[in-house]
Scaffold this motif. Sequence first.
Motif, short mmCIF file in Angstrom:
data_model
loop_
_atom_site.label_atom_id
_atom_site.label_comp_id
_atom_site.label_asym_id
_atom_site.label_seq_id
_atom_site.Cartn_x
_atom_site.Cartn_y
_atom_site.Cartn_z
N LEU A 273 0.82 -1.21 0.00
CA LEU A 273 0.00 0.00 0.00
C LEU A 273 0.86 1.26 0.00
CD1 LEU A 273 -2.80 -0.95 2.58
CD2 LEU A 273 -3.03 -0.76 0.09
N LYS A 274 1.96 1.20 0.72
CA LYS A 274 2.83 2.36 0.85
C LYS A 274 3.34 2.84 -0.50
CE LYS A 274 7.18 3.85 2.97
NZ LYS A 274 8.31 3.46 3.85
N GLY A 275 3.68 1.89 -1.37
CA GLY A 275 4.30 2.29 -2.63
C GLY A 275 3.37 2.31 -3.82
N ASN A 276 2.06 2.11 -3.60
CA ASN A 276 1.14 2.01 -4.73
C ASN A 276 0.36 3.31 -4.92
OD1 ASN A 276 -1.51 1.31 -6.13
ND2 ASN A 276 -0.37 -0.60 -6.36
N ALA A 277 0.41 3.84 -6.14
CA ALA A 277 -0.24 5.12 -6.43
C ALA A 277 -1.47 4.97 -7.31
CB ALA A 277 0.75 6.07 -7.09
N THR A 278 -1.83 3.73 -7.69
CA THR A 278 -2.98 3.54 -8.58
C THR A 278 -4.20 2.98 -7.85
OG1 THR A 278 -2.29 1.29 -9.18
CG2 THR A 278 -1.44 3.10 -10.52
N LEU A 279 -3.97 2.25 -6.75
CA LEU A 279 -5.07 1.60 -6.03
C LEU A 279 -5.98 2.64 -5.38
CD1 LEU A 279 -6.10 -1.28 -5.18
CD2 LEU A 279 -4.86 -0.92 -3.04
N HIS A 280 -7.29 2.60 -5.68
CA HIS A 280 -8.21 3.54 -5.05
C HIS A 280 -9.26 2.85 -4.19
CE1 HIS A 280 -11.42 2.51 -7.85
NE2 HIS A 280 -10.68 2.86 -8.88
N THR A 281 -9.42 1.50 -4.30
CA THR A 281 -10.41 0.78 -3.50
C THR A 281 -9.77 -0.43 -2.85
OG1 THR A 281 -12.25 1.47 -4.91
CG2 THR A 281 -12.59 -0.46 -3.51
N LEU A 282 -9.85 -0.52 -1.52
CA LEU A 282 -9.35 -1.68 -0.78
C LEU A 282 -10.51 -2.26 0.01
CD1 LEU A 282 -7.02 -3.49 0.24
CD2 LEU A 282 -6.70 -1.84 2.10
N ASP A 283 -10.85 -3.52 -0.28
CA ASP A 283 -11.99 -4.19 0.36
C ASP A 283 -11.47 -5.42 1.11
OD1 ASP A 283 -14.32 -5.40 1.13
OD2 ASP A 283 -15.26 -5.38 -0.85
N LEU A 284 -11.48 -5.34 2.44
CA LEU A 284 -11.06 -6.46 3.28
C LEU A 284 -12.24 -7.06 4.04
CD1 LEU A 284 -7.73 -5.01 4.77
CD2 LEU A 284 -8.03 -6.41 2.72
N SER A 285 -13.44 -6.84 3.56
CA SER A 285 -14.65 -7.31 4.24
C SER A 285 -14.63 -8.82 4.41
CB SER A 285 -15.89 -6.90 3.44
OG SER A 285 -15.97 -5.50 3.31
N ARG A 286 -15.10 -9.25 5.60
CA ARG A 286 -15.18 -10.67 5.97
C ARG A 286 -13.80 -11.34 6.10
NH1 ARG A 286 -20.37 -12.61 5.75
NH2 ARG A 286 -21.88 -11.29 4.69
N SER A 287 -12.78 -10.53 6.24
CA SER A 287 -11.45 -11.08 6.52
C SER A 287 -11.22 -11.06 8.02
CB SER A 287 -10.37 -10.26 5.81
OG SER A 287 -10.52 -10.34 4.41
N ARG A 288 -10.12 -11.65 8.44
CA ARG A 288 -9.66 -11.56 9.83
C ARG A 288 -8.23 -11.06 9.80
NH1 ARG A 288 -14.07 -11.29 10.50
NH2 ARG A 288 -15.50 -12.50 11.79
N ILE A 289 -8.00 -9.94 10.47
CA ILE A 289 -6.71 -9.26 10.37
C ILE A 289 -5.96 -9.41 11.68
CG2 ILE A 289 -5.59 -7.04 9.93
CD1 ILE A 289 -8.18 -6.26 8.40
N GLU A 290 -4.82 -10.07 11.63
CA GLU A 290 -4.09 -10.37 12.86
C GLU A 290 -3.29 -9.19 13.39
OE1 GLU A 290 -0.54 -13.34 13.42
OE2 GLU A 290 -2.42 -14.47 13.60
N ASN A 291 -2.84 -8.31 12.50
CA ASN A 291 -2.02 -7.17 12.92
C ASN A 291 -2.65 -5.88 12.39
OD1 ASN A 291 -0.07 -5.26 13.53
ND2 ASN A 291 1.64 -6.54 12.89
N VAL A 292 -3.60 -5.33 13.15
CA VAL A 292 -4.32 -4.13 12.72
C VAL A 292 -3.40 -2.92 12.70
CG1 VAL A 292 -6.21 -2.56 13.29
CG2 VAL A 292 -6.54 -5.02 13.51
N SER A 293 -2.43 -2.88 13.59
CA SER A 293 -1.49 -1.75 13.63
C SER A 293 -0.69 -1.64 12.34
CB SER A 293 -0.55 -1.89 14.83
OG SER A 293 -1.27 -1.84 16.04
#
Length: 425
Positions: free
Chosen positions: A129-149
């Motif tokens: 995400l840090k180096g990407n300049a084209t992505l405008h939509t990120l959908d993580l719905s129904r995922s489980r995220i172990e490291n939110v920080s």
Amino acid sequence: MSTIRLFYGRDSAEMKSRLEASAKSDNLVSTLEVRETVLEDEVIDSIVALIETGNVETVQLDDCGAYLNASAISMARALGKCKHVILSEPTFLSKFFLESFLTSATKLESLKIQDRLLAPQVEALAKGLKGNATLHTLDLSRSRIENVSALAQGLFENKFLKCIKLRSVGLHDEEIATVVSSLCGHPVLEFLDLSFNHLRDTAPLGRLLQSPNCRLSKLLIGYQNLWQTPKTNISSIVEGLKENKTLRNLGLANNKLRDDDTDLLVTVLKESRSLEQLDIRENIFYDRDMVNLAEAAKVSRGLKKLLVVKNPFGSEGSLALLEAVQENLGIIYLDVCYSDSIHQQIHYNTALNRGGRRLLLERPKPPLALWPLAMERANNIDWGEKFTQNWGQQESSMLTDPRIDVLYHFLQKSPVIFEGMLCET
């Protein structure tokens, strides 16, 4: 443009043959869906060749395994040339694959991931995400995220995302605060969806709405998990909206909101400078609450859509809503059912509002040039079969052409408009 679907049951030779034929065909392939199958290297190479044609915009990899080798890396780099990617399988969500995919992406606009993301995977996602300049939509719905920080850090360092969806991720207040704090001051974020989580404290969201560079236009925080726990406190959001000038859509459905929240929502409707849609479905608002909300809706400057179904109000609340749509001509949608004549009249009046009633009621009299525009709007109204079957006792001819309905309304309610026009002609 066509779609190729490779599902469970196809052998590698068959998949490879179909992909190679599609790459050479004049019938361009825009979407590739691969589900519940193991991808051999030769199939992956064929997928890469198909993507390299430059026509494939959407790729979905759902529960399809592969070996992490040179072919997988070539797949990761090829995916970055697609506009939309959907991933739901551990192989294509590994740290190794995600890093190669996101860091090499040049055309990627939307990414949807649905799976359990362990800490290394989240770190790889954040780095991408840090180096990407084209992505405008990120959908993580129904995922489980172990490291939110780590995710929050990636969101903080990316300044190009316009839409972030974190529906049903299992986030609690502390985790939501971490994510939302990273978005304060985000220069382009327009849509944030935190529905179906465990939100209680909306203070971080209030600060987000008050941040000087806030561009948020749509915020959804409905359907929080409220079993045997206190309801969501929306007071901070209301405070934030007093200063916010960009939020147009606020979703608060099924949050156990009740009478003591009515004054807060009245404040929102009266004072918000931008709000166009308010969703308060499936809460606990009775007649007296809905009457107060309807009074506020009458004077709301920007309100266009009000969603109120599955609240326990009756005819008194319905009559107040009818009066609101009759007086506030900007309200074009109110989601009551067709159960009785009051609700049918609400639908009728919102349809008239969509048909240009505001234009035709301008004083002292509307110019003739506005009539074609209003009739065009009326002709595009979706009156609906059920509506035409139930509305009033009008002649059948009144129901065959919605433009006639609009004319009928003005002849009945405001004949002086027509008198003025006759004088002009």
